[in-house]
Design a protein around this motif. Structure first.
Motif, PDB file in Angstrom:
ATOM      1  N   GLU A  11       1.151  -1.322  -0.169  1.00 17.49           N
ATOM      2  CA  GLU A  11      -0.124   0.150  -0.410  1.00 17.49           C
ATOM      3  C   GLU A  11       0.767   1.537   0.332  1.00 17.49           C
ATOM      4  N   LEU A  12       1.813   1.108   0.871  1.00 17.61           N
ATOM      5  CA  LEU A  12       2.678   2.733   0.644  1.00 17.61           C
ATOM      6  C   LEU A  12       3.357   2.530  -0.647  1.00 17.61           C
ATOM      7  N   VAL A  13       3.498   1.581  -1.502  1.00 13.43           N
ATOM      8  CA  VAL A  13       4.449   1.501  -2.609  1.00 13.43           C
ATOM      9  C   VAL A  13       3.402   2.135  -3.280  1.00 13.43           C
ATOM     10  N   ARG A  14       2.248   1.610  -2.971  1.00 14.50           N
ATOM     11  CA  ARG A  14       1.233   2.322  -3.923  1.00 14.50           C
ATOM     12  C   ARG A  14       0.830   3.145  -3.711  1.00 14.50           C
ATOM     13  N   GLY A  15       0.926   3.929  -2.765  1.00 16.29           N
ATOM     14  CA  GLY A  15       1.181   5.442  -2.400  1.00 16.29           C
ATOM     15  C   GLY A  15       2.070   6.504  -2.987  1.00 16.29           C
ATOM     16  N   VAL A  16       3.418   5.652  -3.258  1.00 20.06           N
ATOM     17  CA  VAL A  16       4.602   6.102  -3.709  1.00 20.06           C
ATOM     18  C   VAL A  16       4.454   6.754  -4.960  1.00 20.06           C
ATOM     19  N   HIS A  17       3.598   5.894  -5.700  1.00 23.55           N
ATOM     20  CA  HIS A  17       3.803   5.875  -7.228  1.00 23.55           C
ATOM     21  C   HIS A  17       2.798   4.735  -7.249  1.00 23.55           C
ATOM     22  N   GLN A  18       1.544   5.751  -8.735  1.00 18.45           N
ATOM     23  CA  GLN A  18       0.835   4.701  -9.102  1.00 18.45           C
ATOM     24  C   GLN A  18       0.985   3.636  -9.953  1.00 18.45           C
ATOM     25  N   GLN A  19       1.795   2.710 -10.064  1.00 19.68           N
ATOM     26  CA  GLN A  19       1.958   1.731 -11.844  1.00 19.68           C
ATOM     27  C   GLN A  19       1.559   1.876 -12.260  1.00 19.68           C
ATOM     28  N   VAL A  20      -0.541   1.800 -12.058  1.00 21.42           N
ATOM     29  CA  VAL A  20      -1.548   1.494 -13.148  1.00 21.42           C
ATOM     30  C   VAL A  20      -1.452   3.481 -13.389  1.00 21.42           C
ATOM     31  N   LEU A  21      -0.286   4.199 -12.810  1.00 26.61           N
ATOM     32  CA  LEU A  21      -0.497   5.516 -14.087  1.00 26.61           C
ATOM     33  C   LEU A  21       0.507   5.456 -14.991  1.00 26.61           C
ATOM     34  N   THR A  22       1.545   4.645 -14.457  1.00 24.35           N
ATOM     35  CA  THR A  22       2.892   4.481 -15.436  1.00 24.35           C
ATOM     36  C   THR A  22       2.701   4.057 -16.828  1.00 24.35           C
ATOM     37  N   ASP A  23       1.810   2.556 -16.405  1.00 24.48           N
ATOM     38  CA  ASP A  23       1.795   1.433 -17.484  1.00 24.48           C
ATOM     39  C   ASP A  23       0.042   2.057 -18.780  1.00 24.48           C
ATOM     40  N   VAL A  46      -7.614   6.544 -12.670  1.00 26.39           N
ATOM     41  CA  VAL A  46      -8.938   7.212 -11.728  1.00 26.39           C
ATOM     42  C   VAL A  46      -9.559   6.141 -11.760  1.00 26.39           C
ATOM     43  N   ARG A  47      -9.699   5.001 -12.269  1.00 24.18           N
ATOM     44  CA  ARG A  47     -10.696   3.956 -12.445  1.00 24.18           C
ATOM     45  C   ARG A  47     -10.573   3.212 -10.822  1.00 24.18           C
ATOM     46  N   ASP A  48      -8.999   3.150 -10.956  1.00 20.97           N
ATOM     47  CA  ASP A  48      -8.752   2.600  -9.744  1.00 20.97           C
ATOM     48  C   ASP A  48      -8.377   3.253  -8.647  1.00 20.97           C
ATOM     49  N   LEU A  49      -7.819   3.877  -8.762  1.00 24.94           N
ATOM     50  CA  LEU A  49      -8.662   5.055  -7.093  1.00 24.94           C
ATOM     51  C   LEU A  49     -10.455   5.299  -6.832  1.00 24.94           C
ATOM     52  N   ALA A  50     -11.247   5.506  -8.098  1.00 21.44           N
ATOM     53  CA  ALA A  50     -12.773   4.953  -7.531  1.00 21.44           C
ATOM     54  C   ALA A  50     -13.128   3.821  -7.682  1.00 21.44           C
ATOM     55  N   GLY A  51     -12.266   2.733  -7.951  1.00 19.62           N
ATOM     56  CA  GLY A  51     -12.607   1.189  -6.800  1.00 19.62           C
ATOM     57  C   GLY A  51     -12.282   0.868  -6.092  1.00 19.62           C
ATOM     58  N   ARG A  52     -11.457   1.976  -4.714  1.00 19.27           N
ATOM     59  CA  ARG A  52     -10.772   2.109  -3.699  1.00 19.27           C
ATOM     60  C   ARG A  52     -11.421   2.863  -2.825  1.00 19.27           C
ATOM     61  N   SER A  53     -11.908   3.996  -3.336  1.00 17.13           N
ATOM     62  CA  SER A  53     -12.729   4.787  -3.089  1.00 17.13           C
ATOM     63  C   SER A  53     -13.954   4.558  -2.167  1.00 17.13           C
ATOM     64  N   PRO A  54     -14.289   4.720  -0.733  1.00 18.35           N
ATOM     65  CA  PRO A  54     -15.392   4.170  -0.282  1.00 18.35           C
ATOM     66  C   PRO A  54     -16.966   4.347  -0.413  1.00 18.35           C
ATOM     67  N   ILE A  55     -17.297   5.323  -1.615  1.00 24.79           N
ATOM     68  CA  ILE A  55     -17.993   6.473  -2.118  1.00 24.79           C
ATOM     69  C   ILE A  55     -18.305   5.890  -3.783  1.00 24.79           C
ATOM     70  N   PRO A  56     -19.173   5.775  -4.120  1.00 26.01           N
ATOM     71  CA  PRO A  56     -19.920   4.615  -5.253  1.00 26.01           C
ATOM     72  C   PRO A  56     -19.224   6.185  -6.753  1.00 26.01           C
ATOM     73  N   VAL A  57     -17.753   6.006  -7.125  1.00 27.83           N
ATOM     74  CA  VAL A  57     -17.123   6.951  -8.440  1.00 27.83           C
ATOM     75  C   VAL A  57     -17.785   6.652  -9.470  1.00 27.83           C
ATOM     76  N   ASP A  58     -18.551   7.724 -10.242  1.00 29.08           N
ATOM     77  CA  ASP A  58     -18.373   6.926 -12.024  1.00 29.08           C
ATOM     78  C   ASP A  58     -17.787   8.195 -12.525  1.00 29.08           C
ATOM     79  N   VAL A  59     -16.492   7.514 -13.709  1.00 30.19           N
ATOM     80  CA  VAL A  59     -15.705   8.109 -13.933  1.00 30.19           C
ATOM     81  C   VAL A  59     -16.326   7.988 -15.529  1.00 30.19           C
ATOM     82  N   ASN A  60     -15.931   9.075 -16.233  1.00 31.30           N
ATOM     83  CA  ASN A  60     -15.868   9.523 -17.618  1.00 31.30           C
ATOM     84  C   ASN A  60     -14.626  10.346 -17.855  1.00 31.30           C
TER      85      ASN A  60
END
Length: 402
Positions: A267-279, A286-300
């Motif tokens: 989790e610390l490594v993910r917070g320091v650098h988001q590998q999904v963002l690079t790849d 952003v969809r990965d962030l939305a999936g881990r959010s406790p609030i439902p998030v629509d991404v477009n």
């Protein structure tokens, strides 16, 4: 996208330009030369009454006393015709005591630049300002005054005055053009440190990103791999021990703690650098962030391709900070994130249906994001009335897709 300078305003459609505030702001920018003109004309008139030597001495004294305030006034005026960047005010000379302060002044290059500009302002720059206003408005005003001219018949003067009114908007173009050109020339003289400050901030951000990536790499390839190896060895050791022995219980507990440490490190490594963002880019991150959010998030997201690295990284942290604030403070039940290109700008929008009342000055982290966005000439706008909803809008220049 908002127009940042008077010169860029000239490239708008005539209807949009004439309806905007730029002609009036440009006129106000030039009219603000009046204090300098009053002082200069006063010294000239004084020379005609008491002689050139006395008037010259008075003029020199006024120049020394008013040179720096004139430059300061010019810096304030720049905001009328140039909103692209904030003006960096010159730091006052340091030192203790009058003598030390004057020595600091003499050694400060910005003081000499201010006095150099003041010399131009007193000796003739104000004449150009008022000359442009006079030349631009002379013909329309002459035609408008036709009905009250003694040699002009009223019936003939009315259509002439109408032509003058029709020509009056044309005067906005030379006034705005000179105001924009004057500001473009003035800014490097009176605010030369601004570009260097912006470059320094950009270098700091780049250095921060490089260091962040190095830390992420060291954690991923070093400590994380060691913990993986440790959990494997503990798992093998557990298999070699009798299930009900005290040693097996201790190894089992150590294995759980090692697995928990590995999960925290990931989790610390993910917070320091988001590998999904690079790849995979910003939309996937952003969809990965939305999936881990406790609030439902629509991404477009509607993007033709990958954005530049700095824009992706900055936008990612804007979304991360916004979702954190929404989860902690908003009481929202749903959130929506939109990203698209509008002209030559990337627009990022985060909306929630929470209670509103968000205050950037209350330590929400938005002030830091605004500073970070300013490095890439981005802007952030927060609309959060009491009762909601809250709308965070980020605009970043992105000429690569223009």
């Amino acid at each position: 996208m908002p127009v940042p300078t008077a010169l860029e305003a000239l490239t708008q459609r005539p209807t949009a330009f004439l309806r905007s505030s730029w002609p009036w702001r440009s006129l106000a920018y030039l009219i603000c030369s009046a204090p300098t003109a009053v002082v200069a004309v006063g010294v000239l008139l004084l020379g005609g009454h008491v002689g050139v030597p006395v008037a010259g001495a008075v003029g020199l004294a006024l120049f020394i006393a008013l040179g720096l305030p004139v430059a300061g006034l010019e810096r304030m005026k720049l905001r009328l015709v140039d909103n692209s960047r904030a003006v960096v005010n010159r730091r006052p000379p340091s030192g203790t005591g009058p003598r030390a302060r004057w020595i600091s002044r003499l050694r400060d290059p910005s003081v000499w630049r201010d006095y150099g500009f003041a010399m131009l302002a007193f000796t003739g720059l104000w004449m150009i300002d008022f000359g442009v206003i006079a030349l631009a408005g002379w013909l329309p005003l002459m035609l408008i005054s036709a009905p009250i001219q003694p040699d002009m018949h009223v019936l003939l003067g009315l259509p002439v005055a109408l032509v003058g009114f029709l020509l009056l908007p044309v005067a906005a173009y030379p006034v705005t053009a000179w105001a924009g050109a004057r500001a473009m020339i003035t800014r490097p003289v009176l605010a030369p440190l601004e570009a260097e400050i912006i470059r320094s901030r950009a270098r700091l951000v780049d250095a921060y990103e490089s260091e962040r990536r190095r830390i992420e790499r060291d954690l991923h390839d070093g400590a994380q791999q060691r913990l993986v190896t440790l959990t494997m060895r503990l798992g093998l050791a557990r298999l070699d021990l009798p299930p009900d022995s005290p040693a097996a219980s201790q190894v089992e507990q150590a294995l759980r703690e090692a697995q928990a440490a590995l999960a925290e490190l990931r989790e610390l490594v993910r917070g320091v650098h988001q590998q999904v963002l690079t790849d995979r880019g910003l939309p996937a991150a952003v969809r990965d962030l939305a999936g881990r959010s406790p609030i439902p998030v629509d991404v477009n997201f509607a993007l033709p391709g990958r954005l530049p690295d700095q824009i992706e990284v900055t936008s990612y942290y804007v979304v991360s900070e916004a979702l954190t604030n929404i989860a902690k403070h908003s009481g929202a039940t749903r959130c929506r994130i939109d990203g698209s290109l509008k002209g030559d700008a990337f627009m990022l929008s985060v909306r929630d249906d929470g209670r509103g009342g968000a205050d950037p000055s209350a330590g929400s982290g938005l002030a830091g994001l605004a500073d970070r966005l300013s490095v890439i000439d981005g802007t952030i706008t927060l609309t959060s009335p009491n009762g909601g909803p809250t709308h965070l809008l980020v605009e970043i220049p992105c000429p690569a897709f223009a």
